[in-house]
Scaffold this active site. Structure first.
Site: not given
Length: 547
Positions: A199, A265
């Site tokens: 993330d 990401e």
């Protein structure tokens, strides 16, 4: 071991909304286990689990309070082990979210760090003194509104949080923090996980001098500007050069576990493709990265072509993971609806497009059903971003509503209780059971094209060369050795005919093509039509202008 991830297809499971097994209205690990046959039936390679570790759920699990425990909301470590074992038995890899740019303020690390400036973890988070007038040290805004700086009276300092105030950022300039994060990853790798989705991977490091960000000269103020975050170029608050060194440490750890992979990401509107390429270059950084370039409103041939060509120009040996939908953005069938005559046709076309690009692919749960964005009332929201910025930004709940499994009324077999987010009639009508019984459904098409793709390795691993076709037609050739595939897409709700030259006699459309008619000198494409044409390497077939 083969690089299964290169050109692989990853299916994202949002656990809260996949399947509830105990009637509390929230999906869980036993529920996912019960639905593994559905995932396996699609023909994907891997499951990505959105956060399942212990959390107060202020940001739906993206605020972790214990990295090595499963949140009781989802089950237990034993349930996790069973899930991995059962997935592996079906030929599915499993990767999980690692949210390590920040923790929850409930995490023991932060609870210790906040007590004083001299404790053992005093500098595990980003602390800074106020300016002489008491204001924060710089102008950095938080993604979810307000300043990134929150005052702590005990230390007499501000701490950094790029998202909610309850999500303090870890200080990756401290080697001990890096070591602790790598220890967390090792814990899960030793437990059998096949890798991680990382993330906010470009948020790990901040500028140590805490310099203020410059304004974005291209930002245009208007009456519906949702957030000041969009008004800056985030030159110093994220995407720092030190990141590469830590990503190499992550890769070195993963390389100790054959077959383990990583998907980063990248959230940076000004440098997304550049960072994706940089973070996956050289074979010693991440395996794959995705950005938000195809998760926005743009749906033009020029946009798709420019992003893909730019990526491979910057990083010829880099590797992307393309996606059109995920848990952070409105579902693409709704986002791009203005370009479609029929939403099911758009769902088919976009599946065909993303599955024929050079790179790996991530599909979001429900994408195989053609699920649309759910229209929610303000009082139905749970997402802190949507609650804060309503109505200009309705947040992320609309793409997170539960999977509709069975026919009938909501909640369509998702739960025996009240679902945490409502299922509504538009999504209910697209349920799995009904589509399983329909050979012409979007679900049936996904299974067909995924199986077809597996039989054409050129689409997973081949080179990509774009054709000079006018809008709204996107066309490119995928090639590997003696095989080639011409891929053509009409990105509009109107019919178009494209001139063709150089076709051999007997050339025909591949069976997964839809709303396409091929003749010796033209290709007719209906609204959102698409065509796949198998060629050999000597073929000179080319596309021309619109007829």
């Amino acid at each position: 071991m083969t690089e299964w991830w290169r050109g692989g297809v990853i299916y994202q499971v949002y656990p809260r909304s996949f399947q509830d097994s105990n009637g509390d209205g929230v999906g869980d690990l036993p529920g996912i286990i019960a639905r593994l046959d559905h995932i396996a039936s699609l023909g994907v390679d891997c499951i990505w689990l959105s956060p399942i570790t212990k959390s107060p759920q202020a940001d739906m699990g993206y605020d972790v309070s214990d990295y090595c425990e499963i949140d009781p909301l989802f089950g237990s470590l034993e349930d996790f082990d069973t899930l991995v074992k059962q997935a592996h038995a079906r030929g599915l890899k499993v990767i999980m979210d690692q949210v390590v740019s920040h923790t929850s303020d409930h995490h023991a690390w932060f609870q210790e760090s906040r007590v004083s400036r001299t404790n053992a973890r005093a500098d595990w988070y980003v602390w800074a003194d106020p300016l002489p007038d008491g204001s924060p040290p710089n102008n950095w805004p938080a993604v979810f509104g307000g300043s990134v700086w929150e005052w702590n009276g005990t230390r007499g300092q501000y701490y950094l949080h790029n998202f909610l105030t309850s999500q303090p950022d870890l200080n990756f300039h401290n080697p001990a923090v890096q070591d602790a994060v790598l220890d967390v990853m090792r814990f899960w790798l030793e437990r059998g996980i096949d890798g991680f989705r990382l993330d906010t991977v470009n948020y790990y490091f901040h500028d140590e001098q805490l310099r203020s960000n410059p304004a974005d000269p291209d930002f245009r103020h208007g009456p519906h500007s949702a957030s000041p975050y969009e008004m800056q170029i985030h030159e110093f608050s994220k995407s720092q050069p030190e990141n590469l060194g830590f990503l190499r440490r992550v890769r070195a750890l993963l390389d100790q576990f054959p077959g383990a992979t990583s998907v980063g990401e990248v959230g940076d509107s000004h440098r997304s493709v550049e960072l994706m390429a940089q973070y996956t270059a050289g074979g010693d950084t991440l395996h794959m990265c995705y950005g938000f370039d195809f998760l926005g409103p743009q749906f033009t041939a020029a946009h798709f072509r420019s992003r893909i060509e730019t990526f491979f120009e910057i990083g010829p040996d880099s590797w992307p993971c393309w996606s059109f939908s995920n848990h952070d953005v409105p579902r693409h069938v709704s986002r791009w609806a203005e370009h479609a005559r029929s939403l099911p046709d758009l769902a088919h076309q976009t599946a065909a497009l993303v599955l024929s690009l050079k790179g790996s692919v991530c599909l979001y749960q429900g994408e195989e059903l053609g699920l649309t964005e759910t229209d929610l009332l303000f009082e139905e929201l749970t997402d802190p971003r949507g609650i804060r910025f309503w109505p200009e930004d309705k947040g992320r709940d609309g793409c997170r509503t539960p999977m509709p499994w069975d026919q009938g009324l909501p909640p369509n077999g998702f739960t025996t209780g009240k679902p945490w987010l409502p299922l509504k009639p538009e999504q209910s009508a697209l349920n799995v059971a009904g589509q399983n019984a329909d050979d012409g459904s979007t679900l049936a098409f996904f299974r067909t094209i995924l199986a077809w793709r597996k039989n054409h390795p050129t689409l997973a691993l081949g080179d990509i060369t774009f054709c000079d076709t006018p809008e709204p037609v996107l066309a490119f050739r995928r090639s590997s050795g003696n095989d080639a595939m011409l891929c053509v897409f009409n990105l509009s709700a109107d019919d178009h005919t494209v001139a063709m030259t150089g076709l051999h006699d007997g050339t025909s459309l591949e069976p997964v093509s839809e709303r396409a008619v091929l003749s010796h000198d033209s290709l007719q494409l209906g609204a959102n039509g698409f065509a796949f044409i198998a060629l050999d390497s000597s073929s000179t077939a080319t596309l021309g202008g619109l007829a």
